[in-house]
Scaffold this motif. Structure first.
Motif, PDB file in Angstrom:
ATOM      1  N   SER A 107      27.837  56.193 -38.786  1.00 38.55           N
ATOM      2  CA  SER A 107      27.135  56.311 -37.670  1.00 38.55           C
ATOM      3  C   SER A 107      26.040  54.885 -38.210  1.00 38.55           C
ATOM      4  O   SER A 107      25.951  54.122 -36.971  1.00 38.55           O
ATOM      5  N   ARG A 108      25.410  56.270 -39.085  1.00 43.22           N
ATOM      6  CA  ARG A 108      24.003  55.299 -38.974  1.00 43.22           C
ATOM      7  C   ARG A 108      23.438  54.085 -40.390  1.00 43.22           C
ATOM      8  O   ARG A 108      22.065  54.029 -40.878  1.00 43.22           O
ATOM      9  N   LEU A 109      25.108  53.985 -40.832  1.00 42.63           N
ATOM     10  CA  LEU A 109      24.145  53.430 -42.063  1.00 42.63           C
ATOM     11  C   LEU A 109      24.426  51.760 -41.606  1.00 42.63           C
ATOM     12  O   LEU A 109      25.983  51.614 -41.162  1.00 42.63           O
ATOM     13  N   SER A 110      23.418  50.963 -42.643  1.00 40.81           N
ATOM     14  CA  SER A 110      24.007  49.812 -42.102  1.00 40.81           C
ATOM     15  C   SER A 110      23.789  48.588 -43.476  1.00 40.81           C
ATOM     16  O   SER A 110      23.739  48.826 -44.179  1.00 40.81           O
ATOM     17  N   LEU A 111      24.303  47.665 -43.324  1.00 38.48           N
ATOM     18  CA  LEU A 111      24.564  46.288 -44.044  1.00 38.48           C
ATOM     19  C   LEU A 111      24.108  45.631 -43.869  1.00 38.48           C
ATOM     20  O   LEU A 111      24.147  44.942 -43.541  1.00 38.48           O
ATOM     21  N   ASN A 112      22.636  45.452 -45.188  1.00 46.26           N
ATOM     22  CA  ASN A 112      22.071  44.060 -44.594  1.00 46.26           C
ATOM     23  C   ASN A 112      22.908  43.024 -45.566  1.00 46.26           C
ATOM     24  O   ASN A 112      23.606  43.351 -46.041  1.00 46.26           O
ATOM     25  N   THR A 113      22.911  41.858 -44.851  1.00 43.87           N
ATOM     26  CA  THR A 113      23.679  40.874 -44.944  1.00 43.87           C
ATOM     27  C   THR A 113      22.857  40.345 -46.538  1.00 43.87           C
ATOM     28  O   THR A 113      23.971  39.810 -47.409  1.00 43.87           O
ATOM     29  N   ALA A 114      21.778  40.687 -46.596  1.00 45.55           N
ATOM     30  CA  ALA A 114      21.686  40.387 -48.402  1.00 45.55           C
ATOM     31  C   ALA A 114      22.236  40.899 -49.121  1.00 45.55           C
ATOM     32  O   ALA A 114      22.109  40.709 -50.637  1.00 45.55           O
ATOM     33  N   THR A 115      22.852  42.797 -48.642  1.00 47.51           N
ATOM     34  CA  THR A 115      23.054  43.149 -49.967  1.00 47.51           C
ATOM     35  C   THR A 115      24.354  42.377 -50.615  1.00 47.51           C
ATOM     36  O   THR A 115      25.240  42.213 -51.634  1.00 47.51           O
ATOM     37  N   VAL A 116      24.950  41.475 -49.737  1.00 50.84           N
ATOM     38  CA  VAL A 116      26.537  40.646 -50.123  1.00 50.84           C
ATOM     39  C   VAL A 116      25.882  38.853 -49.566  1.00 50.84           C
ATOM     40  O   VAL A 116      27.171  38.493 -49.162  1.00 50.84           O
ATOM     41  N   LYS A 117      24.948  38.552 -50.000  1.00 51.04           N
ATOM     42  CA  LYS A 117      24.430  37.761 -49.733  1.00 51.04           C
ATOM     43  C   LYS A 117      25.613  36.179 -50.467  1.00 51.04           C
ATOM     44  O   LYS A 117      25.260  35.939 -49.388  1.00 51.04           O
ATOM     45  N   HIS A 118      26.552  36.323 -50.795  1.00 45.11           N
ATOM     46  CA  HIS A 118      27.110  34.648 -50.974  1.00 45.11           C
ATOM     47  C   HIS A 118      28.576  35.445 -49.381  1.00 45.11           C
ATOM     48  O   HIS A 118      29.197  34.007 -49.375  1.00 45.11           O
ATOM     49  N   ALA A 119      29.064  36.068 -49.143  1.00 42.09           N
ATOM     50  CA  ALA A 119      30.107  36.707 -48.094  1.00 42.09           C
ATOM     51  C   ALA A 119      29.345  35.743 -46.059  1.00 42.09           C
ATOM     52  O   ALA A 119      27.592  35.952 -46.323  1.00 42.09           O
ATOM     53  N   ASP A 120      29.705  35.174 -45.855  1.00 37.64           N
ATOM     54  CA  ASP A 120      29.332  34.885 -44.604  1.00 37.64           C
ATOM     55  C   ASP A 120      29.261  35.733 -43.279  1.00 37.64           C
ATOM     56  O   ASP A 120      29.469  36.830 -44.005  1.00 37.64           O
ATOM     57  N   LEU A 121      28.606  35.705 -42.318  1.00 38.68           N
ATOM     58  CA  LEU A 121      28.454  36.440 -40.906  1.00 38.68           C
ATOM     59  C   LEU A 121      29.459  37.531 -41.145  1.00 38.68           C
ATOM     60  O   LEU A 121      30.303  38.573 -41.100  1.00 38.68           O
TER      61      LEU A 121
END
Length: 309
Positions: free
Chosen positions: A7-21
């Motif tokens: 519940s406190r883990l956040s995926l920064n979108t830079a980690t999956v750079k090629h994925a859309d939002l």
């Protein structure tokens, strides 16, 4: 998945750079994450209001927005352009529903990220840092009025020339000091600060001052890539002592989301689901066990080396 509390883990979108939002958000939600950290490129592709809906409909929080900053221009046109862009970033942060807007302050005026100096590069570090302070004074009231906190991120000294003329948590805290804690805070990013011999004292100070805005984790791996920016690795693959740093952050009172932000071509090329699963497994093994404050943490904060009660 193991059923661990993410519940406190956040995926920064830079980690999956090629994925859309939507792909990134859906992957994080399906894995049981509690939040996502957004980069402005993904927000701008769909618009801030739609981005907010995508995250909310997935049942997630927005832990932070990346990034504002690059405040070191010396000419009037450059200053105005930076201020305008940062005002837009502040409005985007407010719209997507996060309090924390990560600021990378910028390198020497006239520098080119990842490249040689331009003919007009200003090599005066003292003057450059002074300009950052001046720009913060202009932007902090604007951000505070919108319920957004500027979160200053010190970067590893290898990036001082072209990306951030502040390299330590102490420097970031000194820049933040003239402003209310709710207006300007700091980011602890393990990739950038793990090496700092004063890190424990700086984290303790940030906690006492109420300025711990964001905790980001990834590892320092070797050999460095040709672009050092892309030398981040999965937690546990490199040299960072996550047990120590996470304990210091927890003892300093941080109770927010923990973002995993990785810039690495190999990670980017992996399937999103595989990356999300690896991030969660490494979180469970290396970070989560150290998020609870240690017994007597309050006493140790007062006794942190180099710090006064």
């Amino acid at each position: 998945m193991s059923g661990a509390d993410l519940s406190r883990l956040s995926l920064n979108t830079a980690t999956v750079k090629h994925a859309d939002l939507r792909t990134a958000v859906d992957a994080a939600a399906s894995a049981g994450y509690g939040a996502v950290g957004l980069w402005r490129d993904r927000v701008q592709e769909v618009g801030a209001e739609r981005a907010a809906r995508i995250v909310a409909e997935a049942g997630l929080r927005v832990s932070s927005l990346c990034r504002g900053g690059f405040l070191t221009a010396a000419d009037d046109a450059g200053v105005e352009a930076a201020l305008d862009d940062n005002r837009r970033a502040i409005d985007e942060a407010a719209t997507v529903g996060t309090r924390e807007l990560v600021f990378v302050v910028g390198g020497l005026s006239g520098s080119s990220p990842g490249g040689p100096p331009g003919a007009a590069t200003d090599r005066d570090l003292v003057a450059t840092r002074s300009r950052v302070a001046d720009r913060l004074a202009e932007l902090a009231p604007f951000a505070e009025a919108r319920g957004v906190r500027i979160a200053l991120e010190p970067l590893h000294p290898v990036f001082a020339a072209d990306r951030a003329v502040i390299s330590t948590l102490a420097q970031a805290l000194d820049l933040a000091a003239p402003f209310a804690p709710g207006a300007v805070g700091v980011v602890v990013d393990t990739y950038h600060v793990w090496w700092d011999p004063e890190l424990r004292a700086g984290v303790a100070r940030a906690g006492r001052e109420g300025r711990l805005a964001c905790y980001q984790v990834c590892d320092w791996i070797l050999p460095l890539a040709s672009d050092a920016l892309l030398s981040r690795g999965h937690v546990g693959d490199g040299y960072v002592d996550f047990a120590a740093v996470t304990t210091w952050v927890a003892d300093a009172g941080y109770r927010g989301d923990v973002e995993v932000e990785i810039f690495n071509e190999t990670v980017w090329d992996a399937p999103v689901a595989a990356t999300v699963a690896t991030v969660a497994e490494r979180w469970e093994r290396h970070v989560a066990p150290h998020l609870a404050p240690s017994p007597g943490a309050g006493m140790r904060l007062l006794d942190a080396p180099g710090e006064r009660p």
